[in-house]
Design an enzyme around this catalytic site. Sequence first.
Site, PDB file in Angstrom:
ATOM      1  N   LEU A 172       0.752  -1.108   0.071  1.00  0.00           N
ATOM      2  CA  LEU A 172       0.031   0.001  -0.023  1.00  0.00           C
ATOM      3  C   LEU A 172       0.921   1.243  -0.020  1.00  0.00           C
ATOM      4  O   LEU A 172       1.948   1.193   0.921  1.00  0.00           O
ATOM      5  CB  LEU A 172      -0.853   0.042   1.290  1.00  0.00           C
ATOM      6  CG  LEU A 172      -1.858  -1.042   1.330  1.00  0.00           C
ATOM      7  CD1 LEU A 172      -2.576  -0.888   2.684  1.00  0.00           C
ATOM      8  CD2 LEU A 172      -2.983  -0.958   0.254  1.00  0.00           C
ATOM      9  N   ASP A 173       0.748   2.076  -0.782  1.00  0.00           N
ATOM     10  CA  ASP A 173       1.589   3.506  -0.961  1.00  0.00           C
ATOM     11  C   ASP A 173       1.414   4.139   0.522  1.00  0.00           C
ATOM     12  O   ASP A 173       0.659   4.085   1.274  1.00  0.00           O
ATOM     13  CB  ASP A 173       1.391   4.356  -1.872  1.00  0.00           C
ATOM     14  CG  ASP A 173      -0.067   4.909  -1.971  1.00  0.00           C
ATOM     15  OD1 ASP A 173      -0.544   5.540  -1.174  1.00  0.00           O
ATOM     16  OD2 ASP A 173      -0.799   4.752  -3.108  1.00  0.00           O
ATOM     17  N   ARG A 174       2.302   5.071   0.586  1.00  0.00           N
ATOM     18  CA  ARG A 174       2.612   5.802   1.846  1.00  0.00           C
ATOM     19  C   ARG A 174       1.151   6.629   2.369  1.00  0.00           C
ATOM     20  O   ARG A 174       1.047   6.680   3.409  1.00  0.00           O
ATOM     21  CB  ARG A 174       3.567   6.879   1.674  1.00  0.00           C
ATOM     22  CG  ARG A 174       4.046   7.732   2.970  1.00  0.00           C
ATOM     23  CD  ARG A 174       5.087   8.363   2.770  1.00  0.00           C
ATOM     24  NE  ARG A 174       5.728   9.019   4.078  1.00  0.00           N
ATOM     25  CZ  ARG A 174       6.759  10.035   4.108  1.00  0.00           C
ATOM     26  NH1 ARG A 174       7.239  10.387   3.023  1.00  0.00           N
ATOM     27  NH2 ARG A 174       6.971  10.278   5.355  1.00  0.00           N
ATOM     28  N   THR A 176      -1.886   5.534   1.410  1.00  0.00           N
ATOM     29  CA  THR A 176      -3.105   4.734   1.471  1.00  0.00           C
ATOM     30  C   THR A 176      -3.040   4.090   2.934  1.00  0.00           C
ATOM     31  O   THR A 176      -2.363   3.673   3.549  1.00  0.00           O
ATOM     32  CB  THR A 176      -2.924   3.768   0.426  1.00  0.00           C
ATOM     33  OG1 THR A 176      -3.104   4.207  -0.928  1.00  0.00           O
ATOM     34  CG2 THR A 176      -4.149   2.728   0.486  1.00  0.00           C
TER      35      THR A 176
END
Length: 304
Positions: A172-174, A176
Amino acid sequence: MTNQSEERKSFSKTNFKRGANESNTRGKYERGSLKYGRKPGTGSDRDDDRARSFVQKRRFKKVEKDVHKDTIRLNKYIANSGICSRREADELITQGLVEVNGKVVNEMGYQVQKTDKVVFDGQNITPEKPVYVLLNKPKGYISTTKDDKARKTVMDLVANASPYRVFPVGRLDRSTTGVILLTNDGHMTKKLTHPSFDAKKIYHVTLDKKLTNEDMKLIVEGIRLEEGVATVDQISFIEGKPRNEIGIEIHIGWNRVIRRIFQRLGYEVEALDRVMFAGLTKKNIKRGHWRILTDLEVNNLKML
């Protein structure tokens, strides 16, 4: 969308209702803690012990005890690797199907050292018992084991989840938030992240403006990105919420794919929260907290 009302009902009823409570006694006793096992504003070991449930702590100590042993019985070594039970491991040993340091061992009760090389069915095995940690990731953490820029990672949040080293399943990106699984089960990780597995993921998307019916229809038909046409499994407005809050189900794992789908149509994603991954939800897990999966949940993952 022809089934828009039906999908709206499905999303609102099952996946995107905020504040929903679930009566899960076992989850209550297996809930994890925040970073380093402490609640905000506390730092003592006593508070840390109170935050960790009795069942959670007992499991941790049992696994930790095995980690610090110099030797381990061969059948337990095999069972901890996830291949089979101890009783079944005894049968494999007596049948001469297990090698230690290149020699067949069929002695019951044989003790194995941590440095020994154990082979079953031509494959090296390790004595680590599989651990499955479900984290409700907060914003500002990256989904890697370490970061060269010294940014916060999900590993900081699950530091006390297991004496074994666990790894994030996917990313999961930073920015999200939401559910992410961490485990030391390499086979499970490969299964859940392989494109052919089609792991279902459900997200709660908050846009900078209302989504039009026309643009929703375009998303259903597929949005062309650099990798190809990005298709979604389901998409709908969330009942009782403004029309800039969207429920979306997707299985493709392209980098930042949901953000790029909406950006292609002129929208900016202000918040992105994953509420379900491969059937696992973040219910009863506060943001920044974790819990160990139940045996039933692990079995469900293996049967997918």
